[in-house]
Enzyme design. Sequence first.
Site, PDB file in Angstrom:
ATOM      1  N   ASP A  89       0.882  -1.155   0.000  1.00 23.47           N
ATOM      2  CA  ASP A  89       0.000   0.000   0.000  1.00 23.47           C
ATOM      3  C   ASP A  89       0.928   1.216   0.000  1.00 23.47           C
ATOM      4  O   ASP A  89       1.505   1.557   1.031  1.00 23.47           O
ATOM      5  CB  ASP A  89      -0.903  -0.040   1.236  1.00 23.47           C
ATOM      6  CG  ASP A  89      -1.850   1.153   1.259  1.00 23.47           C
ATOM      7  OD1 ASP A  89      -1.855   1.934   0.286  1.00 23.47           O
ATOM      8  OD2 ASP A  89      -2.584   1.292   2.254  1.00 23.47           O
ATOM      9  N   LYS A 148       2.960   6.639 -19.927  1.00 22.47           N
ATOM     10  CA  LYS A 148       2.280   7.863 -20.281  1.00 22.47           C
ATOM     11  C   LYS A 148       0.810   7.780 -19.844  1.00 22.47           C
ATOM     12  O   LYS A 148       0.352   6.670 -19.637  1.00 22.47           O
ATOM     13  CB  LYS A 148       2.369   8.133 -21.778  1.00 22.47           C
ATOM     14  CG  LYS A 148       1.904   6.943 -22.616  1.00 22.47           C
ATOM     15  CD  LYS A 148       0.718   7.163 -23.500  1.00 22.47           C
ATOM     16  CE  LYS A 148      -0.575   7.480 -22.848  1.00 22.47           C
ATOM     17  NZ  LYS A 148      -1.674   6.580 -23.173  1.00 22.47           N
ATOM     18  N   HIS A 178       4.542   3.763 -26.191  1.00 25.74           N
ATOM     19  CA  HIS A 178       4.657   2.461 -26.865  1.00 25.74           C
ATOM     20  C   HIS A 178       4.580   2.591 -28.392  1.00 25.74           C
ATOM     21  O   HIS A 178       4.974   1.678 -29.102  1.00 25.74           O
ATOM     22  CB  HIS A 178       3.660   1.447 -26.308  1.00 25.74           C
ATOM     23  CG  HIS A 178       2.268   1.566 -26.835  1.00 25.74           C
ATOM     24  ND1 HIS A 178       1.361   2.440 -26.315  1.00 25.74           N
ATOM     25  CD2 HIS A 178       1.632   0.919 -27.838  1.00 25.74           C
ATOM     26  CE1 HIS A 178       0.216   2.317 -26.980  1.00 25.74           C
ATOM     27  NE2 HIS A 178       0.355   1.404 -27.905  1.00 25.74           N
ATOM     28  N   LYS A 182       6.572   0.416 -32.047  1.00 27.85           N
ATOM     29  CA  LYS A 182       5.910  -0.229 -33.182  1.00 27.85           C
ATOM     30  C   LYS A 182       6.902  -0.359 -34.338  1.00 27.85           C
ATOM     31  O   LYS A 182       7.645   0.563 -34.644  1.00 27.85           O
ATOM     32  CB  LYS A 182       4.676   0.571 -33.622  1.00 27.85           C
ATOM     33  CG  LYS A 182       3.539   0.487 -32.603  1.00 27.85           C
ATOM     34  CD  LYS A 182       2.294   1.164 -33.102  1.00 27.85           C
ATOM     35  CE  LYS A 182       1.261   1.277 -32.000  1.00 27.85           C
ATOM     36  NZ  LYS A 182       0.405   0.105 -31.849  1.00 27.85           N
ATOM     37  N   GLU A 216      -9.494   4.074 -33.556  1.00 26.76           N
ATOM     38  CA  GLU A 216      -9.747   2.782 -32.909  1.00 26.76           C
ATOM     39  C   GLU A 216     -11.236   2.478 -32.961  1.00 26.76           C
ATOM     40  O   GLU A 216     -12.055   3.402 -32.939  1.00 26.76           O
ATOM     41  CB  GLU A 216      -9.344   2.847 -31.432  1.00 26.76           C
ATOM     42  CG  GLU A 216      -7.909   3.237 -31.191  1.00 26.76           C
ATOM     43  CD  GLU A 216      -7.613   3.278 -29.691  1.00 26.76           C
ATOM     44  OE1 GLU A 216      -7.136   2.272 -29.181  1.00 26.76           O
ATOM     45  OE2 GLU A 216      -7.895   4.316 -29.054  1.00 26.76           O
ATOM     46  N   ASP A 235      -4.481  11.420 -23.646  1.00 29.90           N
ATOM     47  CA  ASP A 235      -4.282   9.978 -23.779  1.00 29.90           C
ATOM     48  C   ASP A 235      -3.510   9.624 -25.060  1.00 29.90           C
ATOM     49  O   ASP A 235      -2.748   8.666 -25.073  1.00 29.90           O
ATOM     50  CB  ASP A 235      -5.651   9.275 -23.780  1.00 29.90           C
ATOM     51  CG  ASP A 235      -5.546   7.762 -23.758  1.00 29.90           C
ATOM     52  OD1 ASP A 235      -4.837   7.242 -22.871  1.00 29.90           O
ATOM     53  OD2 ASP A 235      -6.165   7.095 -24.619  1.00 29.90           O
ATOM     54  N   HIS A 240       1.514   9.902 -28.253  1.00 28.66           N
ATOM     55  CA  HIS A 240       1.684   9.089 -29.459  1.00 28.66           C
ATOM     56  C   HIS A 240       1.692   9.935 -30.752  1.00 28.66           C
ATOM     57  O   HIS A 240       2.562   9.791 -31.590  1.00 28.66           O
ATOM     58  CB  HIS A 240       0.584   8.040 -29.578  1.00 28.66           C
ATOM     59  CG  HIS A 240       0.449   7.142 -28.385  1.00 28.66           C
ATOM     60  ND1 HIS A 240       1.526   6.733 -27.641  1.00 28.66           N
ATOM     61  CD2 HIS A 240      -0.636   6.577 -27.803  1.00 28.66           C
ATOM     62  CE1 HIS A 240       1.099   5.935 -26.662  1.00 28.66           C
ATOM     63  NE2 HIS A 240      -0.207   5.834 -26.734  1.00 28.66           N
ATOM     64  N   LYS A 340     -11.901   7.205 -30.576  1.00 30.18           N
ATOM     65  CA  LYS A 340     -12.352   5.869 -30.181  1.00 30.18           C
ATOM     66  C   LYS A 340     -13.730   5.630 -30.787  1.00 30.18           C
ATOM     67  O   LYS A 340     -14.444   6.570 -31.114  1.00 30.18           O
ATOM     68  CB  LYS A 340     -12.437   5.788 -28.660  1.00 30.18           C
ATOM     69  CG  LYS A 340     -11.062   5.903 -28.008  1.00 30.18           C
ATOM     70  CD  LYS A 340     -11.017   5.161 -26.688  1.00 30.18           C
ATOM     71  CE  LYS A 340      -9.686   5.338 -25.999  1.00 30.18           C
ATOM     72  NZ  LYS A 340      -8.620   4.510 -26.583  1.00 30.18           N
TER      73      LYS A 340
END
Length: 488
Positions: A89, A148, A178, A182, A216, A235, A240, A340
Amino acid sequence: SAPRPTDLVVFGGTGDLSMRKLLPSLYLLDRDGHLDPGTRVIAVSRDGLTDADLRGKAEAAVQGHRAVRVAEPAVLRRFLGRLSHITVDVGGDASGWADLAASLAGPPEPGRDRVFYLAVPPMISGAICRGLADAGLVTPDSRVVMEKPLGRDLASARAVNAEVGEIFSEEQTYRIDHYLGKETVQNLLVLRFANVFLEPLWNSRWIDHVQITAAETVGVGGRRGYYDTAGAMRDMVQNHLLQLLCLTAMEPPASYGREAVRDEKLKVLQALEPLTGDRVRQDTARGRYGRGTVQGSEVLGYLEEPGGPADGTTETYVALRAEIANWRWAGVPFYLRTGKRMDRARSEIVVRFRDVPHTIFPGAATGGGSLVIRLQPDEGIHLTMLAKVPGAGALRLRPVPLELSFADTFATRSPEAYERLLMDVLAADSTLFMRRDEVEAAWRWTDPVIAAWADPDLVPETYPAGSAGPAGADRLIGRTGRTWYEEE
Ligand code: BG6
């Protein structure tokens, strides 16, 4: 270099990222011989799981991963045997830290590395690092990995970087984006800098504009709580998409070395024209998905997704026009968009060339070609050029594709982004990670946009799930007579 025995301690080790990406990628690395037999993975969470619970969850996560297909029983057994769980914790009592220290068993043997992976909200990163230091667990060659978004604005990013920086040097700090892991993203640098034919065209004289898309079909899934604090800008765009912009626009670095590449990316971020005031109104569009049908299934709208309130102004879609104020790119718009619950999933960079300065085929369709670098799905490179339609009649031209499919060309499987990046962390290679000043420069550019969106006129426009996004995005690019790229 040969893999070294490592204790990989994952904070947030039972969470979404760990289950969806980290553990399956580690399994794949293990299967392909990239983990030393002595490497252990210690998942840390508040969940109070036993080792057996964790292994059960991990097994399901590995089996359910698309890149794994069918797990090999012997490899799976070996991999699960590396896993253990410790309950800590972070803000609470010290017993968890003692348990973690015990499981790491005192000072590491020489030649044994320690990696602390923080798959947790950035605001607790500082406390974790402090806890690690107080428990005496940070060795001179320990490394820390941060996910991130790093902070939620420039001020908080600086604070997190400073807190972590008290315990770990910049050399020891690995900030993950990430997208940099790729395969096609790394290929972009090879395409640009290992071939001669693009570089002479790679500027405002021959390029009309660039589009960077990450669409996406998925929604926010079980991450509504996190996503309400972020939105698509924090996000996806701040990290990215801006990283893709940097790699597309940067000057040739002198080497493929870590600092050389990061220096050039930083210069691009620093040259971004600020998006403020009226430009935010004109050059950005926000959207939020409503109910709709995505690939045949009815799905909820964002505000109905569990784990958050039925109102709010979080965006799930952003489109914007960025400009880079330097010699190479002045006047060339870079259109970025991400959303999205779109009609189809695709991530790509489209470089749209200018029309010829003078056509000798009057009456025939002209139009600049495009170079499309497709990150996913179907990784590849696609060049559209005009060709003559065969026939003896009137001369007709048509855009035709030159197609390079990685899957058809290379027999080897492209690793998952996280496989590549975890391997780099284990090998202590931080070329594909973000430096502190890059992350901060990206926030410096996005902060004023996010601040301007507080204007009640700029709330997100609803688009039906399964559509191409909000009408505002078409208006934005249409203002100059351009359109979003659609594959012919
Ligand atoms: C993550 C975002 O960084 O990237 C997610 O937090 C998003 O919201 C994901 O879904 C997209 O990654 P990929 O590799 O599937 O394009």
